[in-house]
Each structure stands twice: as structure tokens, then as C-alpha cells.
Write a protein that holds these residues in place. Sequence first.
Motif, short mmCIF file in Angstrom:
data_model
loop_
_atom_site.label_atom_id
_atom_site.label_comp_id
_atom_site.label_asym_id
_atom_site.label_seq_id
_atom_site.Cartn_x
_atom_site.Cartn_y
_atom_site.Cartn_z
N ILE A 10 1.20 -1.24 0.09
CA ILE A 10 0.14 0.42 0.08
C ILE A 10 0.92 0.90 0.10
N LYS A 11 0.42 2.39 -0.83
CA LYS A 11 1.76 3.50 -1.09
C LYS A 11 1.18 4.57 -0.15
N ALA A 12 1.27 3.96 1.03
CA ALA A 12 0.89 5.18 2.52
C ALA A 12 2.60 4.72 3.91
N PRO A 13 2.47 5.96 4.91
CA PRO A 13 3.06 5.22 5.37
C PRO A 13 2.77 3.85 6.41
N ALA A 14 3.56 3.18 7.14
CA ALA A 14 2.84 2.43 7.99
C ALA A 14 1.60 2.75 9.25
N THR A 97 8.02 0.11 4.75
CA THR A 97 9.07 -0.69 4.19
C THR A 97 10.31 0.16 4.10
N GLY A 98 9.99 0.80 4.31
CA GLY A 98 11.47 1.56 4.68
C GLY A 98 10.82 3.39 3.30
N ASP A 99 9.90 3.57 2.28
CA ASP A 99 10.16 4.49 1.31
C ASP A 99 8.95 4.80 1.05
N GLY A 100 7.56 5.30 2.79
CA GLY A 100 6.86 5.88 2.14
C GLY A 100 5.71 5.01 2.24
N THR A 101 6.10 3.10 2.20
CA THR A 101 4.51 2.62 1.30
C THR A 101 5.43 1.70 2.51
N SER A 102 4.12 0.71 3.10
CA SER A 102 3.73 -0.46 3.73
C SER A 102 3.20 -1.76 3.03
N VAL A 103 3.32 -2.86 3.52
CA VAL A 103 2.72 -4.15 3.30
C VAL A 103 2.34 -4.48 4.22
N VAL A 104 0.42 -4.13 3.91
CA VAL A 104 -0.63 -4.89 4.73
C VAL A 104 -0.36 -6.92 4.66
N THR A 105 -0.59 -7.41 5.82
CA THR A 105 -0.55 -9.19 4.99
C THR A 105 -1.95 -9.47 6.53
N PHE A 106 -2.72 -10.52 5.49
CA PHE A 106 -3.16 -11.20 6.22
C PHE A 106 -3.88 -12.27 6.10
N VAL A 107 -4.02 -13.01 7.92
CA VAL A 107 -3.79 -14.82 7.45
C VAL A 107 -4.19 -15.14 8.50
N VAL A 108 -4.92 -16.29 7.98
CA VAL A 108 -5.97 -16.75 9.19
C VAL A 108 -6.02 -18.87 9.20
N ASP A 109 -6.16 -18.98 9.26
CA ASP A 109 -6.39 -20.38 9.59
C ASP A 109 -7.97 -20.69 9.99
N PHE A 110 -8.31 -21.56 10.12
CA PHE A 110 -9.54 -21.67 10.59
C PHE A 110 -9.94 -23.83 10.02
#
Length: 148
Positions: A10-14, A97-110
Motif C-alpha cells: 500500500i502506498k502509505a506510511p505504515a 518498507t522504508g520508502d513511504g509504503t507498507s505491506v499489509v498481511t492478513f493470515v487466517v487458519d480455520f
Amino acid sequence: MPHVEVNLPIKAPAAEAWTAVTRLEDYAAYMENVESVTVIGETDTGARTSEWSVLLKGSVLEWVEADTLDHDARVMSFDQVSGDLDVFNGYWRVEDTGDGTSVVTFVVDFEIGIPLLADMLNPVATKALRENAEHMLHAIERRITAVS
């Protein structure tokens, strides 16, 4: 146990992404598949309880989860305490990510909880949950970029 993991840069700060991820009560306003999320209890230590109603492939899935927020690591873990599935747990994580962007992760076990039909239902449920998670992450991305 079926496992789903979805990542989205995502092109946004964390910090902005983390705020959007943790504001569960806002989800229904901008995520078309989320009917409602209500925070029904919260402590000063980052623990809370939330009640969910989500549309998943034409069916409403409802549950109550215990959420644990680690603001320093930007990880929000969740464990279903009651609801439609036997098991539903995982986490959201926001990485800078250090460049003004972030990575959003979603993890689920079901676990659906119908052992005799697991071989047939698990692949369908995995696909539906993956698509749902992708929609949620893209909605968060749109929300952040609209506000910025």
C-alpha cells in the motif's frame, strides 16, 4: 487445517495503514462484504473483543473474536471465541518498507467443523476467504488513499 495468507503493498506510511487496519468499527462503512463489526469490550493493554457479521459467497458468517493489538510490532492477532466455524484465528500485520509504503498481511487458519465434508468444503472455503481478504485489503488501500 486450511490456511490463507494475503499480502498487499500500500502506498502509505505504515502508521496510516496500521490505523486503518485496527479501526475495525469503520470496516462496514467502506467494505461491501462486511455487514458489521462492533467492538464490545476493550482494555488498556491492547486486548479487545469484537463481534463480526460478514457476507461470504452469499452467506452470512458471524463470530465473536478476541483481538490482541501489538502496536510496536503492528500486529493484530485474533482468535474466534464463538461463531459459525469451529476454528477461526490469525492476524493482521503492517510492515514498513522504508520508502513511504507498507505491506499489509492478513493470515487466517480455520476449520469448518464438518469432518465428513472437509475434503469438499475446505477448498471452496479457502478460495472464498482468500477473495474476501483480498477485497478487504483493497478496501483498506482505497480508504487510506482517499483520506491522504
